[in-house]
Design a protein around this motif. Sequence first.
Motif, short mmCIF file in Angstrom:
data_model
loop_
_atom_site.label_atom_id
_atom_site.label_comp_id
_atom_site.label_asym_id
_atom_site.label_seq_id
_atom_site.Cartn_x
_atom_site.Cartn_y
_atom_site.Cartn_z
N PHE A 131 20.11 10.00 72.72
CA PHE A 131 21.27 9.66 71.83
C PHE A 131 21.76 10.95 70.94
N PRO A 132 22.98 11.12 70.77
CA PRO A 132 23.55 12.39 70.35
C PRO A 132 22.81 12.53 68.98
N ASP A 133 23.02 13.56 68.14
CA ASP A 133 22.54 14.06 66.77
C ASP A 133 23.26 13.71 65.60
N VAL A 134 24.20 12.57 65.81
CA VAL A 134 24.90 12.05 64.65
C VAL A 134 23.75 11.34 63.91
N ASN A 135 23.70 11.61 62.61
CA ASN A 135 22.86 11.08 61.62
C ASN A 135 21.10 11.39 61.95
N ARG A 136 21.01 12.18 62.81
CA ARG A 136 19.66 12.78 63.13
C ARG A 136 18.95 13.18 61.88
N THR A 137 17.95 12.71 61.43
CA THR A 137 17.20 13.34 60.08
C THR A 137 15.78 14.18 60.81
N GLN A 138 15.56 14.07 61.86
CA GLN A 138 14.36 14.62 62.31
C GLN A 138 14.63 15.61 63.49
N TRP A 202 23.22 21.69 88.83
CA TRP A 202 23.72 20.26 89.31
C TRP A 202 24.97 19.60 88.40
N GLY A 203 25.28 20.45 87.15
CA GLY A 203 26.18 19.99 86.37
C GLY A 203 25.79 19.15 85.01
N GLY A 204 24.53 18.76 85.15
CA GLY A 204 24.37 18.18 83.91
C GLY A 204 23.50 19.19 82.75
N TYR A 205 22.83 18.48 81.83
CA TYR A 205 22.51 19.47 80.74
C TYR A 205 20.93 19.01 80.45
N THR A 206 20.10 20.05 79.94
CA THR A 206 18.91 20.09 79.52
C THR A 206 18.71 20.45 78.17
N ARG A 207 17.67 20.03 77.44
CA ARG A 207 17.47 20.45 75.99
C ARG A 207 16.11 20.83 75.86
N HIS A 208 15.97 21.87 75.21
CA HIS A 208 14.72 22.51 75.05
C HIS A 208 14.24 22.81 73.51
N ASN A 209 13.18 22.87 72.85
CA ASN A 209 12.71 23.30 71.80
C ASN A 209 11.47 23.51 71.54
N HIS A 232 10.90 19.49 76.52
CA HIS A 232 11.81 19.69 77.60
C HIS A 232 12.46 18.32 78.04
N ALA A 233 13.97 17.90 77.74
CA ALA A 233 14.58 16.78 78.26
C ALA A 233 15.55 16.96 78.88
N LEU A 234 16.01 15.91 79.75
CA LEU A 234 17.24 15.89 80.60
C LEU A 234 18.22 14.96 79.44
N MET A 235 19.35 15.56 79.09
CA MET A 235 19.95 14.96 78.27
C MET A 235 21.21 13.84 78.86
N MET A 236 21.36 12.97 78.40
CA MET A 236 21.90 11.56 78.85
C MET A 236 23.30 11.44 78.37
N TYR A 237 23.97 12.52 77.72
CA TYR A 237 25.17 12.71 77.24
C TYR A 237 25.62 14.12 77.37
N GLU A 238 26.99 14.29 77.44
CA GLU A 238 27.56 15.77 77.35
C GLU A 238 27.36 16.24 75.98
N PRO A 239 27.02 17.33 75.66
CA PRO A 239 26.94 17.89 74.33
C PRO A 239 28.00 18.33 73.86
N LEU A 240 28.36 18.00 72.47
CA LEU A 240 29.67 18.26 71.97
C LEU A 240 29.84 19.73 71.93
N LEU A 241 30.97 20.42 72.28
CA LEU A 241 31.41 21.96 72.34
C LEU A 241 32.04 22.16 71.00
N PRO A 242 31.80 23.38 70.39
CA PRO A 242 32.32 23.43 69.23
C PRO A 242 33.75 23.89 69.41
N GLU A 243 34.65 23.84 68.42
CA GLU A 243 35.90 23.83 68.67
C GLU A 243 36.23 25.62 68.58
#
Length: 247
Positions: A131-138, A202-209, A232-243
């Motif tokens: 899920f995208p970070d919309v309304n994420r509190t943690q 391969w074109g996808g995104y991964t996320r790490h923290n 370390h996780a495979l992102m199932m959505y394309e992250p929003l790029l800053p304007e």
Amino acid sequence: MAWVFKGSVKYASSFDTRDLSHLIIHHKTPLYRPLPKVEMWLQENKVTNLKLATARINGVILKPGETFSFWRLVGKPTKAKGYLEGMVLTNGSFTAGVGGGLCQLSNLIYWLTLHTPLTVTERWRHTHDVFPDVNRTQPFGSGATVVYNYVDLQIKNNTPYSYQLKVWVGEKDLEGQWRSEYPCPFKYEVYESEHLIKQEWWGGYTRHNVIRRKVRDEQEQIIADEFITENHALMMYEPLLPEKQES
């Protein structure tokens, strides 16, 4: 499947309907979320499953030296016990499975525990960021997945005081508390560092923290800054790029 004997580990099994006197941490998470491509009946069934599971855990006493085990208390979620088909995440996609949705409970318990002196002895991270970070509190990666009965959440009480876990399904939220017979002299701040979203070849995104926590004493002085875990996780959505900023 029978449980494997684990040496001298003593698992928590006693309960008390009365609240232990000192509230250590309280947190809640919403029961319903507008999720794309997820039918609402899966979330309705999840709530039923959470009510059954919380009834098996609510009020458990974790005595000094004992270990809390999610699955030892909840047991196998089956249709015969009243569990329904809820949302299950498998390899980044949604499926319907009996007992689906219990990860919301394990996520809550793990997050609560990070704000106590209790020690997490078994925790499995989610392999996909769904899920995208919309309304994420943690922070991303601050949950704990469970799969009966080999992917468990276990917590040991290495303190000299008993702790009590309270979990229940409210009107709109899943709620939980850790309580104790003695006030906790510390406060905890859980945060992420070294956050990175990486586009792979391969074109996808991964996320790490990295998840860390600051420990403060009764004078609000930081006495420790502890490493908790890395994700370390495979992102199932394309992250929003800053304007693009105008020069």
